[in-house]
Design a protein around this motif. Sequence first.
Motif, PDB file in Angstrom:
ATOM      1  N   ASP A 191       9.580  -0.506  -8.600  1.00 22.57           N
ATOM      2  CA  ASP A 191       8.714  -0.025  -7.527  1.00 22.57           C
ATOM      3  C   ASP A 191       7.278  -0.041  -8.069  1.00 22.57           C
ATOM      4  O   ASP A 191       6.898   0.845  -8.824  1.00 22.57           O
ATOM      5  N   SER A 234       9.598   2.634  -1.998  1.00 26.39           N
ATOM      6  CA  SER A 234      10.633   3.440  -2.670  1.00 26.39           C
ATOM      7  C   SER A 234      11.918   3.445  -1.858  1.00 26.39           C
ATOM      8  O   SER A 234      13.017   3.314  -2.416  1.00 26.39           O
ATOM      9  N   THR A 235      11.782   3.575  -0.539  1.00 26.79           N
ATOM     10  CA  THR A 235      12.947   3.555   0.345  1.00 26.79           C
ATOM     11  C   THR A 235      13.696   2.238   0.198  1.00 26.79           C
ATOM     12  O   THR A 235      14.921   2.207   0.021  1.00 26.79           O
ATOM     13  N   ILE A 294       0.840  -1.199   0.000  1.00 24.13           N
ATOM     14  CA  ILE A 294       0.000   0.000   0.000  1.00 24.13           C
ATOM     15  C   ILE A 294       0.877   1.253   0.000  1.00 24.13           C
ATOM     16  O   ILE A 294       2.082   1.181   0.247  1.00 24.13           O
ATOM     17  N   ASP A 295       0.242   2.390  -0.242  1.00 24.64           N
ATOM     18  CA  ASP A 295       0.961   3.664  -0.241  1.00 24.64           C
ATOM     19  C   ASP A 295       1.643   3.885   1.110  1.00 24.64           C
ATOM     20  O   ASP A 295       1.040   3.656   2.156  1.00 24.64           O
ATOM     21  N   GLY A 296       2.878   4.332   1.068  1.00 21.96           N
ATOM     22  CA  GLY A 296       3.597   4.640   2.308  1.00 21.96           C
ATOM     23  C   GLY A 296       4.179   3.432   3.023  1.00 21.96           C
ATOM     24  O   GLY A 296       4.668   3.546   4.141  1.00 21.96           O
ATOM     25  N   SER A 297       4.162   2.265   2.398  1.00 19.14           N
ATOM     26  CA  SER A 297       4.660   1.056   3.074  1.00 19.14           C
ATOM     27  C   SER A 297       6.183   0.962   3.058  1.00 19.14           C
ATOM     28  O   SER A 297       6.748   0.084   3.714  1.00 19.14           O
ATOM     29  N   GLY A 298       6.836   1.845   2.319  1.00 16.93           N
ATOM     30  CA  GLY A 298       8.298   1.870   2.315  1.00 16.93           C
ATOM     31  C   GLY A 298       8.925   1.300   1.053  1.00 16.93           C
ATOM     32  O   GLY A 298      10.132   1.043   1.022  1.00 16.93           O
ATOM     33  N   GLY A 309       6.590  -4.795   7.105  1.00 17.14           N
ATOM     34  CA  GLY A 309       7.043  -3.407   6.961  1.00 17.14           C
ATOM     35  C   GLY A 309       6.896  -2.564   8.218  1.00 17.14           C
ATOM     36  O   GLY A 309       7.278  -1.399   8.227  1.00 17.14           O
ATOM     37  N   ARG A 357       8.502  -2.243  10.810  1.00 18.21           N
ATOM     38  CA  ARG A 357       9.773  -2.295  11.538  1.00 18.21           C
ATOM     39  C   ARG A 357      10.660  -1.150  11.061  1.00 18.21           C
ATOM     40  O   ARG A 357      10.281  -0.402  10.168  1.00 18.21           O
ATOM     41  N   SER A 358      11.852  -1.053  11.629  1.00 14.59           N
ATOM     42  CA  SER A 358      12.758   0.021  11.200  1.00 14.59           C
ATOM     43  C   SER A 358      13.173  -0.198   9.748  1.00 14.59           C
ATOM     44  O   SER A 358      13.122  -1.327   9.231  1.00 14.59           O
ATOM     45  N   VAL A 359      13.601   0.871   9.103  1.00 14.20           N
ATOM     46  CA  VAL A 359      14.079   0.797   7.719  1.00 14.20           C
ATOM     47  C   VAL A 359      15.183  -0.266   7.605  1.00 14.20           C
ATOM     48  O   VAL A 359      15.184  -1.090   6.680  1.00 14.20           O
TER      49      VAL A 359
HETATM   50  P1  ADP Z   1       6.152   4.006  -0.607  1.00 12.82           P
HETATM   51  O1  ADP Z   1       7.108   4.097  -1.763  1.00 12.82           O
HETATM   52  O2  ADP Z   1       5.732   2.605  -0.310  1.00 12.82           O
HETATM   53  O3  ADP Z   1       4.973   4.914  -0.732  1.00 12.82           O
HETATM   54  P2  ADP Z   1       8.245   5.405   0.899  1.00 12.82           P
HETATM   55  O4  ADP Z   1       9.471   4.564   0.813  1.00 12.82           O
HETATM   56  O5  ADP Z   1       8.157   6.606   0.013  1.00 12.82           O
HETATM   57  O6  ADP Z   1       6.934   4.471   0.708  1.00 12.82           O
HETATM   58  O7  ADP Z   1       8.066   5.812   2.427  1.00 12.82           O
HETATM   59  C1  ADP Z   1       7.051   6.738   2.841  1.00 12.82           C
HETATM   60  C2  ADP Z   1       7.600   7.611   3.982  1.00 12.82           C
HETATM   61  O8  ADP Z   1       7.849   6.795   5.131  1.00 12.82           O
HETATM   62  C3  ADP Z   1       8.926   8.269   3.639  1.00 12.82           C
HETATM   63  O9  ADP Z   1       8.930   9.550   4.220  1.00 12.82           O
HETATM   64  C4  ADP Z   1       9.979   7.359   4.268  1.00 12.82           C
HETATM   65  O10 ADP Z   1      11.148   8.061   4.641  1.00 12.82           O
HETATM   66  C5  ADP Z   1       9.238   6.818   5.488  1.00 12.82           C
HETATM   67  N1  ADP Z   1       9.603   5.428   5.809  1.00 12.82           N
HETATM   68  C6  ADP Z   1       9.857   4.424   4.956  1.00 12.82           C
HETATM   69  N2  ADP Z   1      10.114   3.260   5.612  1.00 12.82           N
HETATM   70  C7  ADP Z   1      10.008   3.530   6.920  1.00 12.82           C
HETATM   71  C8  ADP Z   1      10.159   2.733   8.133  1.00 12.82           C
HETATM   72  N3  ADP Z   1      10.449   1.415   8.090  1.00 12.82           N
HETATM   73  N4  ADP Z   1       9.967   3.348   9.293  1.00 12.82           N
HETATM   74  C9  ADP Z   1       9.647   4.671   9.357  1.00 12.82           C
HETATM   75  N5  ADP Z   1       9.499   5.474   8.262  1.00 12.82           N
HETATM   76  C10 ADP Z   1       9.681   4.931   7.064  1.00 12.82           C
END
Ligand code: ADP
Length: 209
Positions: A97, A19-20, A13-17, A188, A190-192
Amino acid sequence: MTTAGCFISLEGIDGSGKSTQARLLAEHLRATGRQVVLTREPGGSPGAEEIRKLLLEGTTDRWSAHTEILLFTAARRDHMERTIEPALDAGKVVICDRFADSTRMYQGLRGDDLRALVDRLHELMIGREPDLTLLIDMVPETGLSRALSRNGGEERFETFGADLQQRMRQGFVDLATTFPERITMIDGNRSVADVATSITATVEAQLDG
Ligand code: ADP
Ligand code: TYD
């Protein structure tokens, strides 16, 4: 596999991490000497990036679900032809992604007949799946608040709200159950760094196997 490279998608889902983690995985694999193409959907080629703008900007009712399926698939076809297949043919690792599972969920869950339509169009126009899909599973409330705090203009889908995010999450989990050979679930919440460690282990097992 019909090609020499390895095709990896990240879903969730959106914001799940995604891209990171896609970026960290690309850095890790490059550091171990692999050639990597890091790309995303919708987008990933000049034409598909144009279609991305049409899809992600504007009001939520700008396109019907049917029209979205066509636009996402058109973007994916261009992305496959111009970016993904050439990289795989050259033996590279492609990290994408989002890919077709996102269409199965975001468009396919919006009406009774739509999932079948997504699958049929995929078969006709795309005809391949990633070798490995990493599904980052995440509590929807956390994902949504992360996504909303980050975004600029590309918020068409995020304005659909928490209820849809919950249905998407369950839909992704069901998909992982249906395709256990291809899809690996990653926790997801958990910490990065911890999420990255799980992903690296899964990908290395795939590349060695
Ligand atoms: P997605 O691509 O799935 O939408 P992102 O990687 O853009 O997600 O992450 C969304 C936001 O959450 C970013 O600001 C990112 O820095 C933060 N983030 C990503 N992974 C984590 C994590 N495990 N814990 C806390 N924050 C995170
Ligand atoms: P993305 O930029 O990956 O968003 P996020 O980083 O917030 O996860 O994708 C943009 C939006 O496009 C996202 O809300 C999901 C949606 N989408 C679909 O609806 N169908 C698709 O086939 C794809 C690839 C994305």
